[in-house]
Motif scaffolding. Structure first.
Motif, PDB file in Angstrom:
ATOM      1  N   LEU A  25      47.799  27.901 -17.779  1.00  0.00           N
ATOM      2  CA  LEU A  25      48.068  28.226 -19.043  1.00  0.00           C
ATOM      3  C   LEU A  25      47.743  29.749 -19.431  1.00  0.00           C
ATOM      4  CD1 LEU A  25      46.346  25.517 -21.322  1.00  0.00           C
ATOM      5  CD2 LEU A  25      48.692  25.602 -20.674  1.00  0.00           C
ATOM      6  N   GLU A  29      48.654  30.395 -24.529  1.00  0.00           N
ATOM      7  CA  GLU A  29      48.767  29.058 -24.370  1.00  0.00           C
ATOM      8  C   GLU A  29      47.617  28.358 -24.692  1.00  0.00           C
ATOM      9  OE1 GLU A  29      52.809  28.556 -21.804  1.00  0.00           O
ATOM     10  OE2 GLU A  29      50.900  28.693 -20.794  1.00  0.00           O
ATOM     11  N   ARG A  30      46.660  28.911 -24.075  1.00  0.00           N
ATOM     12  CA  ARG A  30      45.113  28.191 -23.963  1.00  0.00           C
ATOM     13  C   ARG A  30      44.730  28.542 -25.391  1.00  0.00           C
ATOM     14  NH1 ARG A  30      43.696  29.934 -19.492  1.00  0.00           N
ATOM     15  NH2 ARG A  30      43.458  31.840 -19.699  1.00  0.00           N
ATOM     16  N   GLU A  31      44.827  29.542 -26.444  1.00  0.00           N
ATOM     17  CA  GLU A  31      44.316  29.454 -27.422  1.00  0.00           C
ATOM     18  C   GLU A  31      45.024  28.600 -28.562  1.00  0.00           C
ATOM     19  OE1 GLU A  31      41.809  30.619 -30.173  1.00  0.00           O
ATOM     20  OE2 GLU A  31      41.493  31.586 -28.055  1.00  0.00           O
ATOM     21  N   GLN A  32      46.541  28.332 -28.508  1.00  0.00           N
ATOM     22  CA  GLN A  32      47.077  27.476 -29.288  1.00  0.00           C
ATOM     23  C   GLN A  32      46.537  26.109 -28.823  1.00  0.00           C
ATOM     24  OE1 GLN A  32      49.463  28.012 -31.306  1.00  0.00           O
ATOM     25  NE2 GLN A  32      49.662  25.726 -31.769  1.00  0.00           N
ATOM     26  N   ARG A  33      46.381  25.678 -27.478  1.00  0.00           N
ATOM     27  CA  ARG A  33      45.844  24.435 -27.262  1.00  0.00           C
ATOM     28  C   ARG A  33      44.418  24.103 -27.752  1.00  0.00           C
ATOM     29  NH1 ARG A  33      46.569  19.435 -26.630  1.00  0.00           N
ATOM     30  NH2 ARG A  33      45.713  18.450 -24.778  1.00  0.00           N
ATOM     31  N   ARG A  34      43.725  25.141 -27.862  1.00  0.00           N
ATOM     32  CA  ARG A  34      42.344  25.009 -28.386  1.00  0.00           C
ATOM     33  C   ARG A  34      42.505  24.954 -29.935  1.00  0.00           C
ATOM     34  NH1 ARG A  34      37.148  26.503 -27.725  1.00  0.00           N
ATOM     35  NH2 ARG A  34      36.079  27.819 -28.998  1.00  0.00           N
ATOM     36  N   GLU A  36      44.915  23.402 -31.495  1.00  0.00           N
ATOM     37  CA  GLU A  36      45.554  22.022 -31.972  1.00  0.00           C
ATOM     38  C   GLU A  36      44.461  21.189 -31.696  1.00  0.00           C
ATOM     39  OE1 GLU A  36      48.640  21.574 -28.906  1.00  0.00           O
ATOM     40  OE2 GLU A  36      49.805  23.157 -29.854  1.00  0.00           O
ATOM     41  N   ILE A  37      43.669  21.348 -30.611  1.00  0.00           N
ATOM     42  CA  ILE A  37      42.361  20.116 -30.632  1.00  0.00           C
ATOM     43  C   ILE A  37      41.405  20.630 -31.614  1.00  0.00           C
ATOM     44  CG2 ILE A  37      40.372  19.780 -29.122  1.00  0.00           C
ATOM     45  CD1 ILE A  37      42.087  20.826 -26.922  1.00  0.00           C
ATOM     46  N   ARG A  38      41.167  21.696 -32.237  1.00  0.00           N
ATOM     47  CA  ARG A  38      40.020  21.951 -33.242  1.00  0.00           C
ATOM     48  C   ARG A  38      40.735  21.110 -34.479  1.00  0.00           C
ATOM     49  NH1 ARG A  38      37.335  27.572 -34.912  1.00  0.00           N
ATOM     50  NH2 ARG A  38      35.971  26.911 -36.477  1.00  0.00           N
ATOM     51  N   ARG A  40      42.551  18.770 -34.912  1.00  0.00           N
ATOM     52  CA  ARG A  40      42.507  17.350 -34.676  1.00  0.00           C
ATOM     53  C   ARG A  40      41.193  16.958 -34.842  1.00  0.00           C
ATOM     54  NH1 ARG A  40      45.615  17.448 -29.980  1.00  0.00           N
ATOM     55  NH2 ARG A  40      44.059  16.827 -28.730  1.00  0.00           N
TER      56      ARG A  40
END
Length: 96
Positions: A25, A29-34, A36-38, A40
């Motif tokens: 990533l 992309e890593r920050e975007q994924r982080r 999204e997880i946060r 949820r």
């Protein structure tokens, strides 16, 4: 399947991006994924906290709430870059 065949298969899958390489990533992309997880995590926490105000939680829900709150604290602390594997960031104490 021999080692050469397996390696060729893995290479083909990576090229098709079916099997991404570890750490593939980009920082964005890593920050975007982080994020999204946060989101949820926060949604689930809000639901459990609301339910706790309305009624008593089951033992399993109570345990999940405690664990999720611990994970949420990890998101609040600033992230530090990982040190290189070959370096030791903490000095060793002097032995007397």
């Amino acid at each position: 399947m021999g080692p050469e065949e397996r390696e060729a298969r893995l290479k083909a899958l990576r090229e098709r991006k079916v099997l991404p390489l570890k750490g593939a990533l980009t920082p964005a992309e890593r920050e975007q994924r982080r994020l999204e997880i946060r989101q949820r995590l926060e949604k689930r926490l809000d639901g459990l906290r609301k339910r706790k105000k309305e009624r008593a939680l089951t033992a399993e829900e109570e345990k999940q709430l405690r664990r999720l709150e611990e994970v949420a604290r990890g998101f609040q602390t600033p992230r530090k870059p990982k040190p290189d594997a070959g370096t030791n960031s903490s000095p060793s104490p002097d032995k007397k």
